[in-house]
Scaffold this active site. Sequence first.
Site, PDB file in Angstrom:
ATOM      1  CG  ASN A  25      -2.339   0.591   0.756  1.00 47.86           C
ATOM      2  OD1 ASN A  25      -2.402   1.697   0.239  1.00 47.86           O
ATOM      3  ND2 ASN A  25      -3.410  -0.131   0.992  1.00 47.86           N
ATOM      4  NE  ARG A  26      -2.479   4.647  -3.151  1.00 41.56           N
ATOM      5  CZ  ARG A  26      -3.190   3.581  -3.456  1.00 41.56           C
ATOM      6  NH1 ARG A  26      -3.521   2.725  -2.507  1.00 41.56           N
ATOM      7  NH2 ARG A  26      -3.571   3.348  -4.696  1.00 41.56           N
ATOM      8  CG  HIS A  57       1.690  -2.128  -3.846  1.00 44.08           C
ATOM      9  ND1 HIS A  57       1.061  -2.307  -2.631  1.00 44.08           N
ATOM     10  CD2 HIS A  57       0.691  -2.106  -4.785  1.00 44.08           C
ATOM     11  CE1 HIS A  57      -0.249  -2.390  -2.820  1.00 44.08           C
ATOM     12  NE2 HIS A  57      -0.506  -2.262  -4.104  1.00 44.08           N
ATOM     13  CG  HIS A  65      -2.106  -6.405  -5.585  1.00 45.38           C
ATOM     14  ND1 HIS A  65      -3.148  -6.353  -6.473  1.00 45.38           N
ATOM     15  CD2 HIS A  65      -1.955  -5.143  -5.121  1.00 45.38           C
ATOM     16  CE1 HIS A  65      -3.585  -5.108  -6.561  1.00 45.38           C
ATOM     17  NE2 HIS A  65      -2.891  -4.356  -5.739  1.00 45.38           N
ATOM     18  CB  SER A  66      -4.529 -12.882  -5.812  1.00 49.48           C
ATOM     19  OG  SER A  66      -3.333 -13.623  -5.885  1.00 49.48           O
ATOM     20  CG  ASP A  81      -7.781   1.448  -4.248  1.00 49.57           C
ATOM     21  OD1 ASP A  81      -7.292   0.525  -3.557  1.00 49.57           O
ATOM     22  OD2 ASP A  81      -7.106   2.161  -5.006  1.00 49.57           O
ATOM     23  CD  GLU A 116      -4.404  -5.006  -2.468  1.00 43.86           C
ATOM     24  OE1 GLU A 116      -3.308  -4.444  -2.255  1.00 43.86           O
ATOM     25  OE2 GLU A 116      -5.313  -4.487  -3.144  1.00 43.86           O
TER      26      GLU A 116
END
Length: 345
Positions: free
Chosen positions: A79-80, A105, A175-176, A247, A310
């Site tokens: 993530n961020r 990521h 991250h599927s 998201d 995730e």
Amino acid sequence: MAELIWQPFGMTADQREVGLWTIQAGRYAAQVLTYGGILRSFTVPAGEETQDIVLGCETLAQYEAQDKYLGALVGRVANRIGGACFELNGKRYPLAANNGPNCLHGGVHGFNEAVWEAREENGALVLTHVSPDGEEGFPGRLDVRVTYTLTADGVLTVDYQAKSDANTLCNLTNHSYFNLLGHACGSLEGQRIQVWADAITETDENSTPTGTLLSVEGTPFDLRQPVEFLRGLAMEHPQLTLGNGYDHNFVLCRQPRSPMRLAARVTGGGLCLECFTTQPGLQLYTANYLDGTPGKGGASYGPRSAFCLETQAWPDAVHYPNFPSVVLSAGESYHHTTAYRVTAV
């Protein structure tokens, strides 16, 4: 015990050999690439037939060309990280801004591009990778071990372990992209999502967390009871507009007497997928930015054609003391587990 089969999958553009491992357990099968630790497929029983419910690419070159993290292990920090920098022990660490002002990521060349070492161990696939000190701006050498396990009753487990020789950050996930009607279905129609969370972490126009927790009550994020994906996505809310859909990090409810909490359940096409995790957060992503990414068997993956679950620590946690910490101290062990169970409804 599951059976593991290895076969070559080609060479990367910079001449690194990549293997494809198939884990077979009863009528279930998972394919995992050493490139990015990618879950390339997850084939499950669907009546008399089988269904591949994970989006993936046909060739290695297609994986290298796409930037959507299809099926990949991501890190060092999933993530961020807002502002693409952080401070640790009084020192400032600048990172690559590869998502607007954020580091996403793990940076430009994260774990999703690594070629992992792989071996079979007691019917499981063990992947290992060493991230050297300073890689993508993060301090310390990080030794990572990820184990994929599959059982004949449909439980795919991803177990994450890591250690560093210096204080650093660590937050790993997979991250599927899933679609219970099949990887090439192209739509989330007829699929329902339930998430055990009372709040989300609010984000700004750059998808950077603001530090505020928003109650899901009375919003499209109230998924405590099953909701049709398309119904939720059609609702009006500033956060849905900013994310172009779901998201967002869901703040998972604590469940007593169990380290593995039930985070989410998705049903559709006669299947039920349940996600269990030891992590405190779940990023629900509805593939809002897939853009015709080429997939297996000539498929083309467009917006909102899949969902990601995730499991993670909360995004940008390094900047918010009230968020669960992603600091991994030197010599300490990072260990989290996520399991996806797929059964017939």
